[in-house]
Design a protein around this motif. Structure first.
Motif, short mmCIF file in Angstrom:
data_model
loop_
_atom_site.label_atom_id
_atom_site.label_comp_id
_atom_site.label_asym_id
_atom_site.label_seq_id
_atom_site.Cartn_x
_atom_site.Cartn_y
_atom_site.Cartn_z
N ARG A 1 -7.21 -0.47 1.00
CA ARG A 1 -6.17 -1.43 0.62
C ARG A 1 -5.03 -0.71 -0.11
NH1 ARG A 1 -5.51 -6.16 -3.15
NH2 ARG A 1 -7.14 -5.37 -4.51
N LEU A 2 -5.39 0.25 -0.96
CA LEU A 2 -4.36 0.97 -1.72
C LEU A 2 -3.59 1.93 -0.82
CD1 LEU A 2 -5.73 2.02 -5.22
CD2 LEU A 2 -3.64 0.77 -4.75
N LEU A 3 -4.30 2.59 0.07
CA LEU A 3 -3.65 3.64 0.86
C LEU A 3 -3.05 3.10 2.16
CD1 LEU A 3 -6.15 6.63 0.48
CD2 LEU A 3 -4.06 6.17 -0.81
N GLY A 4 -3.56 1.96 2.62
CA GLY A 4 -3.10 1.47 3.92
C GLY A 4 -3.76 2.23 5.05
N LYS B 1 5.38 4.72 2.09
CA LYS B 1 5.88 5.73 3.03
C LYS B 1 6.89 5.12 4.00
CE LYS B 1 3.51 8.99 5.06
NZ LYS B 1 2.48 9.81 5.74
N VAL C 1 -9.36 7.55 -5.40
CA VAL C 1 -8.50 7.22 -4.25
C VAL C 1 -7.49 8.35 -4.03
CG1 VAL C 1 -6.77 5.61 -3.36
CG2 VAL C 1 -8.78 4.75 -4.60
N ILE D 1 -1.59 9.49 6.25
CA ILE D 1 -1.47 8.05 5.97
C ILE D 1 -0.32 7.51 6.82
CG2 ILE D 1 -0.91 6.36 4.17
CD1 ILE D 1 -2.19 8.30 2.16
N GLN E 1 -1.35 -5.06 -6.71
CA GLN E 1 -1.13 -3.62 -6.66
C GLN E 1 0.29 -3.39 -6.18
OE1 GLN E 1 -4.33 -2.78 -3.90
NE2 GLN E 1 -2.88 -2.51 -2.21
N SER F 1 0.82 -1.22 0.00
CA SER F 1 0.00 0.00 0.00
C SER F 1 0.85 1.27 0.00
CB SER F 1 -0.87 0.02 1.25
OG SER F 1 -0.04 0.19 2.39
N PHE F 2 0.16 2.38 -0.11
CA PHE F 2 0.86 3.67 -0.01
C PHE F 2 1.52 3.81 1.36
CE2 PHE F 2 1.65 8.14 0.15
CZ PHE F 2 1.85 8.52 -1.16
N ALA F 3 0.89 3.27 2.39
CA ALA F 3 1.49 3.32 3.73
C ALA F 3 2.83 2.58 3.73
CB ALA F 3 0.55 2.72 4.76
N MET G 1 1.24 4.89 -6.33
CA MET G 1 0.80 3.51 -6.55
C MET G 1 0.73 3.28 -8.06
SD MET G 1 0.59 2.56 -3.46
CE MET G 1 -0.14 0.93 -3.66
#
Lengths: 341, 806
Positions: free
Chosen positions: B416-419, A228, B464, B476, A306, A223-225, A289
């Protein structure tokens, strides 16, 4: 007193005198040979013992050996004396001007970009990222279309492009390596791609050639997290524990969401200076992403997989690390510059 | 996009400037810089007139004591009739610069020193002329900079827009962005046009003959326009936004474009023929003289505006000269349209005509805003020029796209994409801030209606991004991914090139990097023959300079340039190398063959105390040997580099396992002259891909022997052309199994040596692992060597033929 005995007594005295006159080690060796060598009188006496009778034999033998030992001791003592003398003479004669320069093996060095690249590669290979390279002359498909930049897309204006024979381009970024690496592979995977890239632009701040590293990872839930987390760890590796980061929304056709990564200027700590163009922040790279269209172009199902991608410019990082004020200094081979790195 | 902040504030209430700029930047509208336009009053301060007395020597001057917030009031001579005690005034102190550039100095006026000047509006550049000094509001804080209390000048934010955010190329768009971040209401300037007179439809109609190229075409006829300069406020707005005022019609169309992001065009209605305005493709070979006076030959792909007889404008790119508004124009036809982004872009690019209008069309404009902008411009023209807006809007539509598409968004996918762990309601609320409407926050997936101006939002991932952007990327969390371990594989060519770099740096060479461009002239300077394969170049179609017209096929010319440049900088000791790709054309359409190459160079010169004085070639060869050792291969050096740029008898080619991997040599003196290199230098050219393909020799450990070594030195007279390397090789294969080392330790020709011969001294070391060698064994081995040397190399022992021991 037999003749042998007399000659033996005299012999010791004679040796003592001869040794006293000796001043060098070779001369000492001669004297030793004269008194103790195979042809010496003493050796003659010792050889003759066998011809003597019982009591004489024991007595002369004992005496001769005694004399031999004494002369040996005298020679040895004289040798010590002479040696010490010679060492002392050498000591007083030898003299180095220790202030003359040391004789050094010539020093060489790696280019600052190589050194930064190795830092980056070391970090990511440590996390299990593979290393991939791609061609520097690329098809437009790999450099643009597959990355969601169809012909006539305004984003192509962002990258002044060199065109070569056959409709190909000098790659404008390392992102096409994503396409080459992902196509035909099944996730999960993670890679970095360091390499040279080109833009049709020469100005005080821009060189037509520079260097990027692309980093990307695909899995079911990355994920983006996670991006990071990786970037925080990476920037701490590159710049130290107290680096402060900022993610700023941006646009790249091949990522969605997209962000620019900035770090707080290490020179002014955010107050604003010439290095950060008064903004307090320095751009560290772009990230996001991976766009589902890009995954589809690589034959990867975006519903299931992803991933993230990150790209940075090495040249600027090298300039900041060594305080090199001008990008062109990196590429003109000035030995006076290279020696300082 | 330049946004004057005070103008923006008329659209929406703004927060603190620093916060505004930070949020805009983090939200994706990067603030490039903040400019100030208008008079710079930062040097002028607010003063409080404490006393105002007559000047002792002049009736019409006053002597004032003015508090500027400093320890002592300043005494200032003032000539204005309206100055009075108790006023708040604008004071320029000595050293301050006035807007006209004058720098103020202390001055003696009629015998009294004046410490500054009380300014009039004219002196401050705020008015054309003034009767007296400018009197400020009584509440103005003493000592404050004037620009903090007076609305003068303008702060203008220069925003860099990414290609997806064409919607922000307007005040309206930026105001929406401000609202997304800070909330508030947007106040849109009035757009209703007061209509008068007969309908326009009687005289004119509009048509779209190319429906794919134009989604909507709207025009309004405005009659009785008096052409002249636009009023000052309008000019100042345009200037603040970076546009040049032209005349009232052009200025109004530009103002509306800045307000709503809709480019407009104005035709002189009197020049239009046949009562029709048509959007169509250009005809093959059709010509149009554009506003800049150029006659353009058009292509069928170009989108065109035409009247009944001819082309009158390049849609979205530039108007035609024959129909442009001039001083004689009375009636104006205002065009507002939605043209296809790609078509506009192609035409603009082909003709090199990039304008504010094409910039916006290329990024797609809001199809729903076409009519509004047209009305707004008509209204302004009627207000500013007493023109009358003809009733009715001329309108045509082409292929309608879905104005407000609906995108299905799975909230799970967002998280799910961003966490993140955002709820449906939170996601819906974040989207609502950019006016993406979620009909039912409980439905799954969320059905999201995208506003007409956000044509960049088409996929779920785009939404998103909006969620992340408005929520804030900083919100995030940062986590580390969990993934299955997998071995890291690094290609051998990369490992070889890295090992080579390290070896050369350790050997005292500096790595340099040069641009990969080739000068065709260099190929001549290197002396390459006409049919040399390195003359087959991959050419650039748009090089920056003529000297950079192709990609290099070998690295040596670049390195020679570096040597020359360093010599020109008086660098004495040059030891450099470069690793880089070379490019070789393949069949038509195929990508070139790229090979990883290495080149290195060492020049003679700059030696210091006690340095060895062997030819520089051997220093470089030694460095190469370190590279080969690091890579794990052994090479054979075959005399004769076989290259036109090498010294023919001081060069070699390098074979690894029978395959050529490169050459090295001293530079041919002719080539050195051509490259203006004035010192002896040796260079090396290596194909790293070939080297990487060679199998590394297996490295086997041998236990060191405990038995004594026996050394034999052989000084041999050899013919001058006997290669010592080959002799050494022959010695190794002749001397038997107990030879553990063979080396050349001296090489001499000159006085004492017969003409045509050279004295080479070899050191042979013998040793057995199991027992001490006998003298006889060693002598036999040495004599075998001596016989072989005589037989194969015409070699003879020097000094009476003794075999020296030691």
């Amino acid at each position: 007193m037999s003749a042998e005995q007399q000659s033996l007594d005299g012999l010791e005295e004679e040796a003592r005198r001869a040794l006293a006159e000796v001043t060098t080690l070779p001369a000492l060796a001669d004297v030793r040979a004269r008194f103790l060598g195979k042809k010496s009188a003493l050796s003659g006496v010792l050889r003759g013992i066998g011809r003597l009778e019982g009591a004489d034999r024991a007595r002369v033998g004992e005496q001769a050996n005694l004399v031999k030992e004494r002369i040996e001791a005298l020679v040895s003592a004289r040798r010590d004396e002479l040696g010490r003398g010679e060492r002392e003479r050498a000591l007083s004669e030898t003299r180095l001007d220790v202030t003359l320069p040391g004789l050094r093996a010539p020093r060489g060095g790696l280019h600052p970009i190589t050194r930064i690249e190795r830092d980056v590669v070391a970090f990511f290979t440590g996390l299990g990222f593979g290393v991939e390279e791609g061609p520097e002359v690329e098809t437009q498909w790999h450099n643009f279309e597959a990355l969601n930049m169809p012909p006539d897309h305004p984003a192509r204006d962002m990258q002044a492009t060199f065109f070569v024979d056959g409709g190909h381009v000098l790659r404008t970024h390392t992102s096409p390596v994503q396409i080459r690496t992902m196509s035909g592979r099944t996730p999960p995977f993670r890679f970095i791609a360091p390499g040279r890239v080109y833009r049709c632009d020469r100005s005080p701040r821009h060189s037509p050639m520079f260097h990027q590293v692309e980093c990307f990872m695909v899995d079911e839930n990355v994920s983006f997290a996670d991006l990071k987390g990786i970037l925080y760890a990476f920037q701490r590796h590159m710049m130290g524990a107290d680096v402060e980061l900022r993610f700023r929304s941006s646009y790249f056709p091949f990522t969605e969401p997209s962000a620019e990564l900035d770090y707080r200027c290490l020179i002014c700590r955010g107050a604003g200076c010439a290095t950060c163009s008064q903004s307090g922040w320095i751009e560290a790279g772009g990230c996001g992403m991976i766009h589902p269209v890009v995954l589809e172009h690589c034959g990867i199902d975006p519903e299931r997989w992803q991933g993230f991608a990150f790209g940075m410019t090495l040249d600027r990082a090298a300039m900041l690390r060594w305080g090199i004020p001008n990008i062109h200094l990196l590429f003109d081979g000035d030995v006076r510059v290279l020696e300082q790195i | 996009m330049r946004v004057p902040l005070r103008w923006l504030a008329e659209w929406i209430a703004l927060p603190d400037e620093a916060e505004l700029l930070a949020r805009l930047t983090q939200g994706g509208l990067e603030v490039e810089e903040v400019l100030r336009v208008g008079p710079d009053l930062s040097g002028v301060r607010v003063g409080h007139v404490l006393t105002c007395d007559k000047h002792p020597q002049a009736d019409r001057l006053s002597l004032c004591r003015v508090d500027l917030g400093e320890a002592e009031p300043a005494s200032i001579v003032c000539g204005a009739p309206n100055v009075a005690a108790g006023q708040k005034v604008a004071v320029a102190s000595p050293g301050a610069r006035l807007p006209d550039g004058r720098k103020l100095q202390k001055a003696k006026i009629r015998g009294v020193t004046s410490h500054g000047m009380i300014c009039s509006a004219a002196e401050l550049g705020l008015a054309e002329q003034a009767d007296g000094i400018l009197v400020l509001d009584a509440a103005a804080p003493v000592g404050a900079p004037l620009d903090s209390v007076l609305a003068v000048g303008e702060r203008v934010v220069d925003l860099t827009l990414t290609p997806n955010r064409g919607d922000c190329a307007s005040l309206l768009g930026v105001a929406r962005e401000v609202r997304a971040h800070f909330g508030g209401d947007i106040e849109i300037p009035p757009t209703e046009a007061p209509e008068q007179g007969p309908s326009a439809a009687a005289d004119l109609r509009v048509e779209i003959a190319d429906p794919a190229g134009c989604r909507r075409y709207v025009a309004r006829l405005v009659r009785g326009v008096r052409i002249g300069p636009s009023p000052g406020w309008l000019q100042q707005r345009l200037e603040a936004a970076g546009m040049r005022p032209v005349d009232v019609v052009v200025d109004v169309t530009n103002l509306v474009m800045l307000e709503f992001g809709q480019p407009l065009h104005a035709f002189d209605a009197g020049t239009l023929r046949g009562g029709v305005v048509r959007v169509r493709r250009a005809l093959p070979g059709e010509k149009l003289t554009t506003l800049d006076g150029e006659t353009r030959t058009l292509e069928p792909d170009d989108l065109l505006i035409a009247d009944a007889e001819r082309a009158i404008a390049l849609a979205g790119v530039m108007g035609g000269a024959e129909t442009q508004v001039t001083e004689r124009t009375r009636d104006v036809l205002l065009e507002s349209a939605h043209f296809d982004a790609t078509r506009v872009r192609r035409t603009a690019r082909r003709l090199g005509l990039h304008s504010e209008a094409s910039y916006r069309f290329e990024r797609q404009i809001d199809a729903a805003g076409v009519r509004r902008a047209c009305d707004r411009a008509a209204r302004l023209l009627s207000e500013l020029t007493d023109a009358s807006v003809t009733p009715g809007v001329l309108e045509a539509t082409g292929d309608e796209a879905d104005a407000e598409p609906v995108i299905a968004l799975d909230p799970e996918r967002v998280n799910r994409l961003l966490g993140t762990a955002l709820s449906r309601a939170e996601i819906a609320a974040l989207l609502a801030r950019v006016e993406v409407r979620v009909a039912d926050a409980l439905a799954s997936p969320l059905r999201c209606r995208v506003p007409s101006w956000r044509n960049d939002l088409r996929h779920a991932e785009d939404l998103v991004e909006e969620v992340a952007r408005i929520h804030g990327f900083d919100e995030i969390p940062a986590t580390l991914p969990r993934q299955r371990l997998a071995p890291v594989v690094v290609a051998r060519s990369r490992r070889v090139s890295e090992a080579a770099r390290d070896a050369l740096a350790a050997a005292g060479l500096f790595e340099c990097m040069t641009l990969p461009f080739a000068r065709p002239a260099d190929l001549d300077r290197m002396g390459l023959t006409a049919d040399d394969v390195r003359r087959r170049l991959v050419r650039l179609q748009n090089p920056l300079t003529e000297d950079e017209g192709a990609l290099r096929t070998f690295l040596l010319p670049s390195l020679l340039d570096v040597i020359q440049a360093n010599r020109a900088r008086q660098v004495e000791r040059i030891r450099i190398f470069e690793v880089g790709r070379t490019f070789h054309p393949r069949a038509e359409g195929e990508l070139p063959d790229e090979r990883l190459a290495l080149a290195a160079a060492i020049t003679q010169g700059g030696e210091r105390l006690w340095d060895m004085r062997a030819p520089v070639f051997f220093e470089l060869k030694g460095a190469l040997e370190q590279v080969l050792e690091a890579v794990g291969v052994t090479a054979e050096f075959v005399p004769g580099g076989g290259e036109p740029f090498w010294h023919p008898t001081s060069s070699a080619h390098i074979d690894v396992a029978g395959r050529p991997v490169g050459t090295l040599g001293e530079l041919h003196p002719e080539v050195a002259v051509r490259f203006e290199i004035d010192v002896p230098c040796a260079l090396l050219s290596l194909d790293l891909d070939e080297l990487a393909a060679a199998k590394a020799a297996a490295h086997r450990f041998e236990e060191p022997s405990r038995q004594p070594q026996v050394r034999r030195d052989l000084a041999v007279l050899l013919p001058r052309d006997a290669a010592a390397g080959r002799v050494l090789h022959a010695i190794r294969s002749t001397a038997g199994p107990h030879l553990v080392e063979a080396a050349v330790f001296d090489h001499y020709e000159g006085p004492g040596i017969p003409e045509g011969r050279v004295s080479v001294a070899f050191r042979l070391v013998f040793q057995r692992p199991d027992r001490t060698l006998t003298d006889a064994e060693v002598t036999r081995a040495s004599e075998r060597v001596v016989a072989m040397l005589a037989d194969r190399f015409r070699g003879e022992l020097r000094h009476g033929g003794g075999v020296a021991g030691g």
